[in-house]
Design a protein around this motif. Structure first.
Motif, short mmCIF file in Angstrom:
data_model
loop_
_atom_site.label_atom_id
_atom_site.label_comp_id
_atom_site.label_asym_id
_atom_site.label_seq_id
_atom_site.Cartn_x
_atom_site.Cartn_y
_atom_site.Cartn_z
N ARG A 86 -4.57 122.75 15.26
CA ARG A 86 -5.26 122.05 14.17
C ARG A 86 -5.90 120.79 14.74
O ARG A 86 -5.51 120.29 15.78
CB ARG A 86 -4.27 121.71 13.06
N GLU A 118 -7.85 123.42 6.17
CA GLU A 118 -6.52 123.79 5.69
C GLU A 118 -6.47 123.93 4.18
O GLU A 118 -5.73 124.77 3.66
CB GLU A 118 -5.49 122.75 6.16
N ARG A 134 -7.75 124.20 10.72
CA ARG A 134 -6.93 125.13 11.48
C ARG A 134 -7.85 126.04 12.29
O ARG A 134 -8.89 126.49 11.80
CB ARG A 134 -6.07 126.00 10.55
#
Length: 570
Positions: free
Chosen positions: A240, A268, A249
């Motif tokens: 990430r 995310e 991500r």
């Protein structure tokens, strides 16, 4: 006195209030922790699913490259092996693949043909200019290029170079696809439906081979297009990073046999959108529980019962999650089998058929028969694979139900060997008593013996023998060969699904890794046992153990045992 009796110290009154308050606080804290834990697990499952999808995308790209190289080799061997290759044949092959550019090189790397036509480079050695051509010419192995300018017009392409041998010496065919208009770009544009996801296939020099977005530079550079993701990938393949106030991500997969890496990244909050509603519902539920906690704290027994029910539900969810992971792994293996093992013979049939149809009037009868035999062989291979897929589907669905009957095992062994002997130079030897009965399903027993004999004749060496032994408690069938045997390191995985040995003769034979898996599953479904042991001095022996059939009853008392034993397996 009355006033003295009604008076209660303040500490005594607060003691009765403190107990339910403490219980309420403990329960609320436990609920909050459980909710946070569940939310964390939900987010992690979404991340794992995202990484699995990226891995499946990588498998598709790998299969695409492998199939394209195999097709190039097959067509080149069929069209480009003559002493003097005509431009008509060369251009026909190039247009058949839909390549915008291609070259044919001799054993020294000099240009024999080029498309589009460019007389300026005829006879030129291109190995100094292109690393993938140098690899194919010097090392005699297929090679995939980074993004390079085509030799004829200089347009940005990626190329697939395949060496092949001819009577006139080694040659190399290399076809190229335009990085802006190709099947890979179409695939990555539709592979993931997540909002705002960025997908790219990048070569080792940082040039973008394909992406799910428009590319405006002549040779688009990944570092310039997405520098933050490029920097993150240099540290680790998944993870990430922060960008523009958002957490992203990312996951990536190297494409074996190429200088390419597939990567994808998504915010995310988008990745967690699927579980956002359940998280909000969980938060509201926790708030409501906190409000009414003081009321329900008195019902301790009921609370404990509900907690036990919740723990049972959590165990069921964990079990289903594990089943889902196993199903995903099996689906990944199944897709890999479909995209490679099944498509390859079908591609051979299509490619050969197109060649025969295009040159039907020009080729002689012997060549026609040769092409037709190749098509028939590939068709039989595809038919066998379809049969394995259907058997696998029946096993997974539990549709194969054994119906054991009294069966002459000696006759069944000779029948199985006879089915194989029609294609073997040295027949299979069957050693069995005149008659030997046991309980077995005839169809499933033939499937088991067929797979064992196919395994022995494919990976072993003659003589192959089938021995039927009538023991006091069981009937045993030994299938033995005199090949190199099973590598010891592979024995723990001998009956596993989609598993093949990575050393020995297995690496030289095509296969799906399902034959012995079928044997174990069919044996288990039939109430039989299968074991392996080394043959001496060399080879492999598989031992199949069957239960004796009960004595056949007289006509007066016969109740079905003579014809079958219903009810044992369904």
């Amino acid at each position: 006195m009355r006033g003295l009796r009604e008076y209660r110290p303040s500490w005594l009154r607060w003691r009765f209030v403190a107990v339910p308050v403490v219980i309420w606080l403990v329960l609320t804290t436990i609920g909050a922790a459980g909710l946070l834990h569940a939310q964390h697990n939900s987010r992690e499952r979404q991340v794992q699913l995202f990484e699995l999808r990226v891995a499946l995308m990588g498998d598709f790209v790998t299969s695409y490259v492998t199939d394209l190289i195999e097709r190039e080799r097959a067509v080149a061997l069929a069209v480009l092996t003559g002493p003097a290759v005509s431009r008509h044949d060369f251009n026909r092959m190039v247009s058949g693949f839909g390549y915008p550019a291609a070259v044919l090189l001799d054993e020294s790397g000099r240009v024999l043909h080029v498309a589009p036509d460019n007389p300026a480079i005829d006879g030129t050695d291109l190995t100094d200019r292109y690393a993938h051509l140098r690899t194919a010419v010097k090392q005699r192995r297929p090679a995939v290029s980074t993004v390079v300018p085509s030799a004829a017009r200089g347009t940005p392409v990626v190329a697939f170079a395949v060496p092949f041998d001819t009577a006139s010496g080694p040659r190399v065919f290399s076809g190229a696809i335009d990085i802006r208009h190709n099947q890979l770009s179409s695939y990555v544009s539709t592979a993931l439906s997540l909002s705002g996801v960025r997908i790219q296939l990048v070569d080792s020099s940082g040039a973008i081979v394909a992406a799910n977005r428009p590319l405006y530079d002549a040779i688009p550079n990944f570092t310039g297009d997405d520098p933050t993701l490029a920097a993150a990938l240099r540290h680790q393949p998944t993870g990430r990073y922060e960008q523009d106030g958002n957490t992203w991500r990312y996951a990536s997969e190297a494409i074996p046999g190429t200088p390419w890496r597939l990567s994808a990244t998504v915010r995310e909050d988008v990745l967690g959108a699927a579980s956002a509603d359940s998280q909000l519902a969980g938060s509201l539920a926790l708030t409501a529980a906190a409000v009414v906690g003081l009321i329900v704290v008195a019902a301790v027994a009921r609370s404990r019962r509900n907690r036990r029910d919740l723990q049972r539900n959590e165990a069921e969810l964990a079990q289903r999650a594990e089943q889902l992971q196993q199903a995903n792994a099996q689906m990944s293996d199944f897709l890999a089998m479909l995209t490679h093992d099944v498509r390859q013979p079908l591609a051979n049939v299509v490619a050969t058929g197109e060649l025969v149809l295009a040159d039907w009037e020009e080729i002689d009868q012997n060549t026609k028969h040769h092409y037709l035999r190749r098509m028939i062989h590939a068709g039989h291979r595809a038919s066998d694979l379809v049969g394995e897929i259907l058997t696998l589907a029946q096993l997974d669905a539990g549709a194969l139900v054994a119906r054991p009957v009294r069966l002459d095992i000696a006759h069944a062994a000779r029948e199985a060997a006879g089915a194989h002997n029609t294609t073997l130079e040295q027949p299979i030897i069957v050693v069995a008593p005149d008659q030997c009965t046991a309980l077995a399903d005839p169809a499933l027993l033939q499937l088991i013996l067929g797979n064992l004999l196919g395994n022995a004749t494919k990976y072993g060496a003659p003589p192959v023998t089938v021995t039927v032994v009538n023991d006091p408690d069981h009937v045993r069938i030994h299938v033995a060969d005199h090949g190199e045997g099973i590598p010891e390191a592979f024995l723990p995985h001998l009956f596993d699904r989609f598993r093949r040995a990575v050393t020995g003769i297995a690496t030289t034979k095509p296969g799906t890794g399902l034959g012995l898996y079928f044997v174990r599953q069919l044996a288990n479904a039939s109430g039989l046992t299968i074991d392996y042991r080394p043959n001496h001095p060399h080879g492999a022996v598989f031992d199949l153990t069957l239960p004796h059939a009960p004595p056949q009853r007289t006509a007066a008392g016969r109740d079905g045992l003579a014809n079958g034993v219903p009810g044992i397996f369904g």
